[in-house]
Design a protein around this motif. Structure first.
Motif, PDB file in Angstrom:
ATOM      1  N   ARG A 116       0.835  -1.215   0.000  1.00 53.91           N
ATOM      2  CA  ARG A 116       0.000   0.000   0.000  1.00 53.91           C
ATOM      3  C   ARG A 116       0.864   1.257   0.000  1.00 53.91           C
ATOM      4  O   ARG A 116       0.579   2.212  -0.716  1.00 53.91           O
ATOM      5  CB  ARG A 116      -0.904  -0.012   1.228  1.00 53.91           C
ATOM      6  CG  ARG A 116      -2.350  -0.119   0.861  1.00 53.91           C
ATOM      7  CD  ARG A 116      -3.333  -0.023   1.982  1.00 53.91           C
ATOM      8  NE  ARG A 116      -3.009   0.895   3.048  1.00 53.91           N
ATOM      9  CZ  ARG A 116      -3.329   0.681   4.319  1.00 53.91           C
ATOM     10  NH1 ARG A 116      -3.972  -0.406   4.661  1.00 53.91           N
ATOM     11  NH2 ARG A 116      -3.022   1.562   5.239  1.00 53.91           N
ATOM     12  N   GLU A 117       1.913   1.250   0.795  1.00 52.39           N
ATOM     13  CA  GLU A 117       2.796   2.412   0.855  1.00 52.39           C
ATOM     14  C   GLU A 117       3.550   2.606  -0.462  1.00 52.39           C
ATOM     15  O   GLU A 117       3.789   3.731  -0.882  1.00 52.39           O
ATOM     16  CB  GLU A 117       3.777   2.282   2.028  1.00 52.39           C
ATOM     17  CG  GLU A 117       3.134   2.555   3.372  1.00 52.39           C
ATOM     18  CD  GLU A 117       2.524   3.950   3.456  1.00 52.39           C
ATOM     19  OE1 GLU A 117       3.246   4.942   3.206  1.00 52.39           O
ATOM     20  OE2 GLU A 117       1.340   4.045   3.750  1.00 52.39           O
ATOM     21  N   SER A 118       3.945   1.522  -1.103  1.00 51.77           N
ATOM     22  CA  SER A 118       4.658   1.614  -2.375  1.00 51.77           C
ATOM     23  C   SER A 118       3.765   2.195  -3.476  1.00 51.77           C
ATOM     24  O   SER A 118       4.264   2.832  -4.399  1.00 51.77           O
ATOM     25  CB  SER A 118       5.158   0.234  -2.813  1.00 51.77           C
ATOM     26  OG  SER A 118       6.142  -0.214  -1.924  1.00 51.77           O
ATOM     27  N   ALA A 119       2.469   1.968  -3.351  1.00 57.43           N
ATOM     28  CA  ALA A 119       1.525   2.467  -4.352  1.00 57.43           C
ATOM     29  C   ALA A 119       1.217   3.948  -4.187  1.00 57.43           C
ATOM     30  O   ALA A 119       0.631   4.564  -5.063  1.00 57.43           O
ATOM     31  CB  ALA A 119       0.228   1.662  -4.282  1.00 57.43           C
ATOM     32  N   ARG A 120       1.622   4.526  -3.079  1.00 54.55           N
ATOM     33  CA  ARG A 120       1.337   5.950  -2.834  1.00 54.55           C
ATOM     34  C   ARG A 120       2.062   6.843  -3.809  1.00 54.55           C
ATOM     35  O   ARG A 120       3.139   6.763  -4.156  1.00 54.55           O
ATOM     36  CB  ARG A 120       1.761   6.340  -1.427  1.00 54.55           C
ATOM     37  CG  ARG A 120       0.719   6.078  -0.419  1.00 54.55           C
ATOM     38  CD  ARG A 120       1.227   6.618   0.907  1.00 54.55           C
ATOM     39  NE  ARG A 120       0.176   6.566   1.873  1.00 54.55           N
ATOM     40  CZ  ARG A 120       0.169   7.297   2.957  1.00 54.55           C
ATOM     41  NH1 ARG A 120       1.142   8.106   3.214  1.00 54.55           N
ATOM     42  NH2 ARG A 120      -0.805   7.208   3.819  1.00 54.55           N
TER      43      ARG A 120
END
Length: 120
Positions: A116-120
């Motif tokens: 999820r953080e990488s997709a930010r």
């Protein structure tokens, strides 16, 4: 054994919390102050904008840095920025410890959070 049995009831001067709330009830017209803080910008945001503007002025005209009040304002701005950086580092360290704990406890949730953080 508690030597001070009433310590939960009574507080010595300066023994309370160090955080200070700035109540709009004590500044200007309370209704207007409250509306500004709630709808426009917090006191911190207002001050930050002013400090940034002062820094920009001082950057354009370095002679302004010699003015005592400007020097004091810029020094205060620097101390505020240092405090923010220290707090950000502390939050990063806590987050890292929590991520390590999450990885140990629930690797799948850890991976999900990383994705999820990488997709930010």
């Amino acid at each position: 054994m508690n030597v001070f049995p009433f310590s939960a009831i009574f507080r010595a001067p300066l023994s309370g919390d160090v955080a200070q709330s700035i109540a709009p009830d004590f500044a200007g017209v309370p209704e207007v102050e409250r509306r500004i803080v709630e709808d426009v910008a917090s006191y911190g945001s207002q001050l930050g904008t002013l400090f940034d503007a002062l820094k920009e002025l001082a950057d354009r005209d370095p002679a302004l840095r010699q003015e005592p009040k400007m020097a004091k304002a810029l020094e205060l701005r620097g101390r505020i920025e240092a405090a923010k950086a220290a707090e950000a580092a502390s939050i990063r360290d806590r987050a890292e410890r929590l991520m390590d704990s999450l990885h140990e406890l629930a690797p799948e949730l850890h991976a999900e959070l990383l994705a999820r953080e990488s997709a930010r």
